[in-house]
Design an enzyme around this catalytic site. Structure first.
Site, PDB file in Angstrom:
ATOM      1  N   GLU A   1       0.889  -1.285   0.119  1.00 44.72           N
ATOM      2  CA  GLU A   1      -0.168  -0.105   0.012  1.00 44.72           C
ATOM      3  C   GLU A   1       0.863   1.389   0.097  1.00 44.72           C
ATOM      4  O   GLU A   1       1.237   1.530   1.124  1.00 44.72           O
ATOM      5  CB  GLU A   1      -0.964   0.061   1.053  1.00 44.72           C
ATOM      6  CG  GLU A   1      -1.868  -1.165   1.401  1.00 44.72           C
ATOM      7  CD  GLU A   1      -2.897  -1.460   0.008  1.00 44.72           C
ATOM      8  OE1 GLU A   1      -3.169  -0.168  -0.611  1.00 44.72           O
ATOM      9  OE2 GLU A   1      -3.312  -2.379  -0.339  1.00 44.72           O
TER      10      GLU A   1
ATOM     11  N   GLU B   1      -6.409   4.290   7.077  1.00 46.30           N
ATOM     12  CA  GLU B   1      -5.692   3.725   6.095  1.00 46.30           C
ATOM     13  C   GLU B   1      -5.709   2.361   6.021  1.00 46.30           C
ATOM     14  O   GLU B   1      -5.945   1.944   5.053  1.00 46.30           O
ATOM     15  CB  GLU B   1      -4.430   4.504   5.783  1.00 46.30           C
ATOM     16  CG  GLU B   1      -3.888   4.145   4.535  1.00 46.30           C
ATOM     17  CD  GLU B   1      -4.648   4.661   3.176  1.00 46.30           C
ATOM     18  OE1 GLU B   1      -4.825   3.887   2.417  1.00 46.30           O
ATOM     19  OE2 GLU B   1      -4.718   6.092   3.292  1.00 46.30           O
TER      20      GLU B   1
ATOM     21  N   GLU C   1     -10.598  -2.290   0.150  1.00 41.44           N
ATOM     22  CA  GLU C   1      -9.981  -2.201  -1.124  1.00 41.44           C
ATOM     23  C   GLU C   1      -9.709  -3.447  -1.484  1.00 41.44           C
ATOM     24  O   GLU C   1     -10.026  -4.204  -2.584  1.00 41.44           O
ATOM     25  CB  GLU C   1      -9.069  -1.162  -1.416  1.00 41.44           C
ATOM     26  CG  GLU C   1      -9.625   0.157  -1.312  1.00 41.44           C
ATOM     27  CD  GLU C   1      -8.505   1.248  -1.830  1.00 41.44           C
ATOM     28  OE1 GLU C   1      -7.242   1.012  -1.785  1.00 41.44           O
ATOM     29  OE2 GLU C   1      -8.556   2.517  -1.864  1.00 41.44           O
TER      30      GLU C   1
END
Length: 130
Positions: free
Chosen positions: A37, A78, A85
């Site tokens: 990420e 996050e 996601e």
């Protein structure tokens, strides 16, 4: 403890082994975020700078804790966004309005946390220096 229809067979029963497994899974998650990420890596790099800066900027233990808390909260949100996601991509990489909405909502959560963090840091800086 036997599994009931509502109990996952993948859940552990507890004890020290559960704590150690939870720690291992958590560290695997952090490693995955750092590895896969880019946004998390960028925010982590900012955290490495901002957390020590909180001790300079904050004039009380409470201010320092709030400044550090907001930075850690960005990382937490996050991580949640990245989890959403990853799950959405595991379900389907095809365009789907609900999967797209889920990703957009996660992104919006990160944006709001970044704005809150920036606002708090700005307020503390103005209070300290002006």
């Amino acid at each position: 403890m036997s599994a009931t229809p509502h109990t996952s067979p993948f859940k552990s029963s507890g004890g020290l082994r559960r704590v150690l497994n939870a720690m291992r899974y958590s560290l695997q998650g952090l490693r995955a975020a750092i590895t896969h990420e880019a946004a998390f890596r960028q925010e982590l790099a900012l955290a490495v700078v901002m957390i020590p800066a909180a001790f300079f900027l904050g004039r009380s233990l409470t201010e320092v804790a709030i400044l550090i808390g907001t930075v850690i909260s960005v990382l937490v949100v996050e991580l949640m966004n990245s989890a959403i996601e990853a799950l959405a991509d595991a379900i389907s990489v095809d365009t789907h309005p609900l999967l797209g909405r889920a990703k957009d909502l996660g992104s919006a959560a990160v944006l709001l946390m970044l704005l809150l963090t920036g606002g708090i840091w700005l307020a503390v800086a103005i209070d300290r220096f002006l």
